[in-house]
Design an enzyme around this catalytic site. Sequence first.
Site, PDB file in Angstrom:
ATOM      1  CG  HIS A  32      74.321  -3.917 -12.492  1.00 41.70           C
ATOM      2  ND1 HIS A  32      74.318  -5.236 -12.092  1.00 41.70           N
ATOM      3  CD2 HIS A  32      75.335  -3.329 -11.804  1.00 41.70           C
ATOM      4  CE1 HIS A  32      75.286  -5.447 -11.215  1.00 41.70           C
ATOM      5  NE2 HIS A  32      75.917  -4.293 -11.017  1.00 41.70           N
ATOM      6  CG  HIS A  34      75.040  -1.737  -6.585  1.00 36.63           C
ATOM      7  ND1 HIS A  34      74.736  -3.064  -6.673  1.00 36.63           N
ATOM      8  CD2 HIS A  34      76.093  -1.535  -7.427  1.00 36.63           C
ATOM      9  CE1 HIS A  34      75.581  -3.660  -7.519  1.00 36.63           C
ATOM     10  NE2 HIS A  34      76.393  -2.747  -8.004  1.00 36.63           N
ATOM     11  CE1 TYR A  50      81.438  -2.317  -1.453  1.00 34.90           C
ATOM     12  CE2 TYR A  50      82.226  -4.480  -2.126  1.00 34.90           C
ATOM     13  CZ  TYR A  50      81.251  -3.495  -2.139  1.00 34.90           C
ATOM     14  OH  TYR A  50      80.074  -3.693  -2.831  1.00 34.90           O
ATOM     15  CB  THR A  78      79.598  -8.392  -1.803  1.00 35.76           C
ATOM     16  OG1 THR A  78      80.469  -7.318  -2.196  1.00 35.76           O
ATOM     17  CG2 THR A  78      79.395  -9.338  -2.975  1.00 35.76           C
ATOM     18  NE  ARG A 125      75.722  -9.124  -8.571  1.00 32.41           N
ATOM     19  CZ  ARG A 125      76.584  -8.161  -8.279  1.00 32.41           C
ATOM     20  NH1 ARG A 125      76.579  -7.611  -7.077  1.00 32.41           N
ATOM     21  NH2 ARG A 125      77.450  -7.734  -9.179  1.00 32.41           N
ATOM     22  CG  HIS A 182      79.584  -5.916 -14.900  1.00 29.45           C
ATOM     23  ND1 HIS A 182      78.359  -5.263 -14.977  1.00 29.45           N
ATOM     24  CD2 HIS A 182      79.939  -5.876 -13.587  1.00 29.45           C
ATOM     25  CE1 HIS A 182      78.019  -4.838 -13.772  1.00 29.45           C
ATOM     26  NE2 HIS A 182      78.942  -5.197 -12.911  1.00 29.45           N
ATOM     27  CG  ASP A 251      78.362  -1.170 -11.395  1.00 28.24           C
ATOM     28  OD1 ASP A 251      77.636  -1.715 -10.542  1.00 28.24           O
ATOM     29  OD2 ASP A 251      79.611  -1.256 -11.366  1.00 28.24           O
TER      30      ASP A 251
HETATM   31  C1  0GY Z   1      79.349  -4.289  -9.378  1.00 25.06           C
HETATM   32  C2  0GY Z   1      80.772  -4.575  -9.254  1.00 25.06           C
HETATM   33  C3  0GY Z   1      81.480  -4.807  -8.099  1.00 25.06           C
HETATM   34  C4  0GY Z   1      80.924  -5.007  -6.804  1.00 25.06           C
HETATM   35  C5  0GY Z   1      79.885  -5.802  -6.509  1.00 25.06           C
HETATM   36  O1  0GY Z   1      78.414  -6.818  -5.080  1.00 25.06           O
HETATM   37  C6  0GY Z   1      79.438  -6.159  -5.152  1.00 25.06           C
HETATM   38  O2  0GY Z   1      80.091  -5.794  -4.189  1.00 25.06           O
HETATM   39  O3  0GY Z   1      79.181  -6.320  -7.468  1.00 25.06           O
HETATM   40  C7  0GY Z   1      82.947  -4.885  -8.231  1.00 25.06           C
HETATM   41  O4  0GY Z   1      83.636  -4.595  -7.234  1.00 25.06           O
HETATM   42  O5  0GY Z   1      83.437  -5.241  -9.321  1.00 25.06           O
HETATM   43  O6  0GY Z   1      78.685  -4.745 -10.272  1.00 25.06           O
HETATM   44  O7  0GY Z   1      78.837  -3.575  -8.554  1.00 25.06           O
END
Ligand code: 0GY
Length: 295
Positions: A32, A34, A50, A78, A125, A182, A251
């Site tokens: 996990h 990004h 964000y 996201t 997702r 998580h 993460d």
């Molecule tokens: C994570 C947690 C977060 C964000 C996202 O996709 C996302 O923006 O998952 C969070 O803000 O808790 O797993 O990256």
Amino acid sequence: MTKFQKDADWLDFCAHPSRPRFVPPPGAVDAHCHVFGPGEVFPYAPERKYTPCDASKAQLFALRDHLGFSRNVIVQATCHGADNRALVDALHSADGLARGVATVRDTVSDAELAELHAAGVRGVRFNFVRRLVDPKPDAYYRAIIDRIAPLGWHVVVYFEAADLAERWDFFTSLPTTVVVDHMGRPDVSQPVDGPEFQRFVRLMREHGNVWTKVSCPERLSQEGPPGYDDVVPFARHLVEQFPDRVLWGTDWPHPNLKSHMPDDGQLVDVIPKIAVTAELQRRLLVDNPMRLYWA
Ligand code: 0GY
């Protein structure tokens, strides 16, 4: 200079993480993480909640090597919406050492799905965290599942513990493997054997297609670093109860943390506290992610 200004309260990822004391087994997967942008090349989505700092594929792969891992599963965040170009670019640059989890709309074409699959995407997702996305009706997600299930893909779901009861019927009706991010975000000030976390344990016990990532002590902990000890009993319980259905991830680059930014080396050092034997560590870090993403 990026054309997207990160949020004023955004915490950048740790530039120089320590080298962990724990040595992951050969072939370990960070399941996990990004990539963000860079925004100049891969613009952030207009509907995002964000704007992060850029976090590039090169920085992710350097972290992988520094921490002693071999592979990554890169999860669409996201802030990129359903525009998976940064993810696909990272997958193409990974020499087969990365797989992806994408976000798609219900209007996604067969050609787009085929392209994602060829790049290494193996799941979609669905994010139900209200501070991150606007909610959609269940039918929207079901339409996507009808499209991705024939590809053998799975579904990753992200939600807050308080929302599990309401979404129970939906989650338990899904026909694919379902991976919960998580640990379903438990409130770790509550006991492991309390009703909230036991609802999540019941979800996994009664539904053999449900997996979870025992990730994000930094997000869940009230005690904080270096040990994140208040999160350990929750993760350890899941690893021991469901050793074949757990995954672990950094993460990185840790979006939306407001209180502290973790040292990724310290996060790796939590692993031997939640998976206490070499066999559990191998299943968590190698066997399970390889079965789900590289089989
Ligand atoms: C994570 C947690 C977060 C964000 C996202 O996709 C996302 O923006 O998952 C969070 O803000 O808790 O797993 O990256």
